[in-house]
Design an enzyme around this catalytic site. Sequence first.
Site, short mmCIF file in Angstrom:
data_model
loop_
_atom_site.label_atom_id
_atom_site.label_comp_id
_atom_site.label_asym_id
_atom_site.label_seq_id
_atom_site.Cartn_x
_atom_site.Cartn_y
_atom_site.Cartn_z
N SER A 179 -40.40 -39.97 35.59
CA SER A 179 -39.85 -40.67 36.75
C SER A 179 -38.58 -40.03 37.29
O SER A 179 -38.17 -40.33 38.42
CB SER A 179 -39.57 -42.13 36.40
N GLU A 203 0.78 -1.22 0.00
CA GLU A 203 0.00 0.00 0.00
C GLU A 203 0.82 1.29 0.00
O GLU A 203 0.40 2.29 -0.56
CB GLU A 203 -0.93 0.00 1.23
#
Length: 791
Positions: free
Chosen positions: A485, A113
């Site tokens: 149960s 860049e």
Amino acid sequence: MAPTAPDSTPSGPSSSPSPARRWSRTLGRFVAGLVGLVVAGVAALLLAVAMALAVAYPHLPDIASLADYRPKLPLRVYSADGVLLGEFGEERRNFVAIGQIPAVMKNAVLAAEDARFYQHGGVDYKGVARAALENLRVARSQGASTITMQVARNFYLSTEKTFTRKIYEVLLAMKIESQLSKDQILELYMNQIYLGQRTNGFAAASEVYFGKPLKDVTIAEAAMLAGLPKAPSAYNPIANPKRATLRQHYVLDRMVDNGFITPAQRDQALAQVLHYRAPNDVAVHAEYAAEMARQMVYAQYGDETYTRGLNVTLTINAADQAAAYRALRHGLIDFELRQVYRGPEAYVDLPADAAQLDTRVAEALAEHPDDEDLPAAVVLEASPRKVTAMLQSGDTITITGRGLQPAWSGLQPKAGPKVEIRRGAVVRVLRGAKGAWTLTQLPLVEGALVSLDPRSGAVRALVGGFDFDQNKFNHVTQAWRQPGSSFKPFIYSAALEKGFTPATIVNDAPLFFDAGSTGSQPWEPKNYDGKFEGPMPLQTGLAKSKNMVSIRVLQATGTEFAQQWIQRFGFDPAKHPAYLTMALGAGSVTPMQMASAYSVFANGGYLLPPVLIQRITEQTGKGKPLFDATPPALDAALHTLPARNAFVMGTMLNEVTRSGTGALAQAELKRPDLYGKTGTTNDSMDAWFTGYQPTVTTVVWIGYDTPRKLGDRETGGGLALPVWIDYMRQALRNVPVSQPAPPDGVVQSGPYWMFDEFAGSAGIQSLGLDDKIPQPASTEERRGILDLFRN
């Protein structure tokens, strides 16, 4: 006198100039005038620019905020051992200080860049000239924006390409350079720049593209990332690998040109094969837990949750969570293999041209993404003996033999049009441990698994359903279901306070109740197997999950007393009406409630709230945590159950896993310190196993969102218990056997532990022994009945 001919005119100094000379003079005057105009124009332009700069500069935005940069950082959720579990926010970003960014990454960015970043003052005039010459040489646009100019644009300006915006960009760059150091500017750039895949900054991009922290990137990976700012979509290595690779090669060449790497390092980087993280790759599946954390944090911080950069550390252990996800998923997939085949997910038209087949299959399967270990496939050929199909990868698989059984009905000649497996059908397949493929379907059944540390309430693992992407309803915390149960131990716990002991003999004989006893209608309960075994010790009744025993115990204990007693385990009495049906778990609970409740047995009587969030910090913060959970003080306020009650109930629950409906637990895990209870509701609509070892409590629930039968033979012991075992195998790895010492107030009588005041003949000795079990009619009685019918 005759006229003089033109060509005879005398020549000399005083004669007219030649045409060539006249043209030369005219051209000279034109050039001089043009130069004058250009100079005047440039002067006017410079004057205009100067005036524009003079007017614009005072109106530039204040850049003080850059010095105190506060990026929009997402909420991140981590496991207790530092594994990223989830991320929430518009942008994926992980702020990294410039000193922590590896040199290879900084050099790659500078090469790509702005190689002269540390030499120019914000505007690279040499770069502008070079770009201008390049643009004249080739008919394309080459930018000359420096990193500082990109920072100015990204923070303050639009992306429109106008002269005015460019002027402001230059001015802002100069202003930024005058107030910030080069390292500060580069730090802003490398944390702010957009890099595709919703990522901002190179640290987040490294995680998203390569699944690794920025500090670990190679030269090749750094060059690939550095190529993204120019055009994140165009150079996305996942979406456009060829274009991205060309850009990577350019960056590597620039790194060599600028002396950041050697030609040999470039060649080595070019040879490296890069491995990308697929968008759906997840290190550990904890979506339900992460979403719970997000909701909790949002309730505290509001919209700041998604921008403040909060790091939330959960109590969850990554290895336990992975095991929980895997165990529940496998359990539900195995269950689905036993269900009626519902038919393919879709049908697609396939081309006759084999060259076009791969493309058409890929297009079709894009709408049916793979679901982890249940990939989608398009059928190419189908018969009752063999199915050939193509996966999204383009690989062709063959399914034969037992692999066809789950979808057998779809391969029959009389299969309906919506069930038939034929060419073009989109199906799900499952690969076995030995590589063989099986036809299957995505499960409709749901499930939940939650695991707590009973000593602190810390959540160790939480899976709220089969697939968060398909169903975000969290069954751990939101599913109110009948516990069946698995609720019986709480009734038995109440009974211990009324004089019952594990040795109390209770009759497993038929019962009948009118509407007043049940709150609704007459009731004649049955045992699951339909059999009655007569008198048996209370401990055996619980181990075998005998309904008649539980109902008799609740009837003798008192429904209102039991309803109040269950509050000691964190249950809401309103959700458990004081009727005898409470003995069979007819109320409503969530899996999380059950985990907390069983933990009371595991920890000696303390009711501890579940803890999911361990710590909250800020990603950029250097001070103390915003929140840090402290271990609960095991004091009288939390001690809701007498220690001896928890101990005696533990001995009974231990028998369940030794010889009862949960005996598979000790048989498979090969350890005696396991305690728990199976649970199967009426008509097998819910399957549970809830159990613990002194260091971990785990609950597994399986059922349909809209309650319906799981199947006549489906039980908690057959469905939920195997999932529990698979998970506990990981959770208890390297954990030594631990069995609690008897507390004060209990005594052992034979194989049974009981309260000392109820030892001997002091407690309840028996219950319901006068009730008779119907006996089969004798031969003479059957003959008499037949004679009555004949007459």
